[in-house]
Design an enzyme around this catalytic site. Structure first.
Site, short mmCIF file in Angstrom:
data_model
loop_
_atom_site.label_atom_id
_atom_site.label_comp_id
_atom_site.label_asym_id
_atom_site.label_seq_id
_atom_site.Cartn_x
_atom_site.Cartn_y
_atom_site.Cartn_z
N SER A 214 -62.37 -14.10 85.70
CA SER A 214 -62.60 -14.85 84.47
C SER A 214 -62.34 -13.95 83.28
O SER A 214 -62.51 -12.73 83.35
CB SER A 214 -64.04 -15.37 84.41
OG SER A 214 -64.35 -15.91 83.14
N TYR B 7 -73.28 -13.17 85.01
CA TYR B 7 -72.02 -13.80 85.42
C TYR B 7 -70.83 -12.92 85.06
O TYR B 7 -69.92 -12.71 85.89
CB TYR B 7 -71.90 -15.17 84.75
CG TYR B 7 -70.59 -15.88 85.03
CD1 TYR B 7 -70.26 -16.26 86.32
CD2 TYR B 7 -69.69 -16.17 84.00
CE1 TYR B 7 -69.06 -16.91 86.59
CE2 TYR B 7 -68.50 -16.81 84.25
CZ TYR B 7 -68.19 -17.18 85.55
OH TYR B 7 -67.00 -17.82 85.81
N GLY C 64 -62.11 -28.69 91.34
CA GLY C 64 -61.69 -27.83 90.25
C GLY C 64 -60.40 -27.07 90.50
O GLY C 64 -59.43 -27.60 91.05
#
Length: 245
Positions: free
Chosen positions: A137, A150, A17
């Protein structure tokens, strides 16, 4: 001159990734690159495929003893570390009512404890003027159904850059954050996300497509290099506009 000439760079979770794309770009830009893989399976695969390109070290970042072995190896072989891309992490979703203690601990141990000690244990060998890029993120700044745990881990990572920038002299180490939006990586498969869900997600982005690992790697290179010399404690959202509109 290449942007990372004579630098020693560590990319945790560099076997796939965004991590792999970044490791390749760091290498192309002149760095000696160490990558980590977590399990026996992923380590052996990475060693076979990339052992002639990178220094591959099996490391579970949630285990401090693994990090201590990693940094002992780096100190012995290279004598220093100039760049860290703290990328290793996991993503799991579940409605709040279905979250178990194991589910919670698994993500916090890897995404928060792992990132914290990846940096803390590296401090003695980080060279003056080194850079640390934390992979967070867009979910750290937005709320999504099922992502409470998360998202909280990534919000913690975002704050590490702020607190470490306040605590550690910027001329010693610069900390910054890359916050990707939806990127086409193997993590989607691990989350069990069907193709139609990915297509729907892409259609909802201002840019109308998922991001590519190579695009994130270019941002991670910018943050690791002198090109970002006046950024400290900052966050770049490379998210196709997802968190911006």
């Amino acid at each position: 001159m290449s942007k990372l000439s004579n630098k020693v760079a560590l990319v945790t979770g560099g076997n796939s990734g965004i991590g792999l794309a970044t490791a390749k770009l760091y290498k192309d830009e002149g760095a000696q690159v160490i990558i980590t893989a977590r399990s026996n399976e992923t380590f052996e695969k990475a060693k076979k495929e990339y052992g002639n390109v990178f220094d591959v070290v099996q490391t579970d970042v949630s285990k401090v003893e693994d990090l201590d072995r990693l940094y002992a190896h780096i100190k012995s072989k290279y004598g220093k570390l100039d760049v860290i891309f703290a990328n290793a992490g996991i993503a799991q979703t579940a409605p709040t009512a279905e979250v178990t203690p194991d589910f919670f601990d698994n993500q916090f141990n890897t995404n928060v404890k792992g990132v914290f000690f990846t940096v803390a244990r590296a401090l003695p060998i980080l060279a003056k003027g080194s850079t640390v890029v934390l992979n967070a993120s867009v979910v750290a700044s937005k709320g999504f159904v099922g992502s409470s745990v998360y998202s909280a881990t990534k919000a913690a990572v975002r704050n590490f850059a702020r607190t470490w920038t306040a605590e550690i002299p910027v001329d010693q180490v610069r900390f910054n954050v890359l916050s990707p939006g939806p990127i086409e990586t193997p993590i989607f498969g691990k989350m069990g996300m069907p193709d139609e869900h990915k297509a729907g997600m892409a259609a909802g982005l201002p840019i109308k497509r998922l991001g590519r690992p190579e695009e994130m790697a270019r941002v991670a290179l910018f943050l690791a290099s002198d090109d970002s010399s006046y950024l400290a404690g900052a966050e770049i959202m490379a998210d196709g506009g997802f968190g911006q509109v």
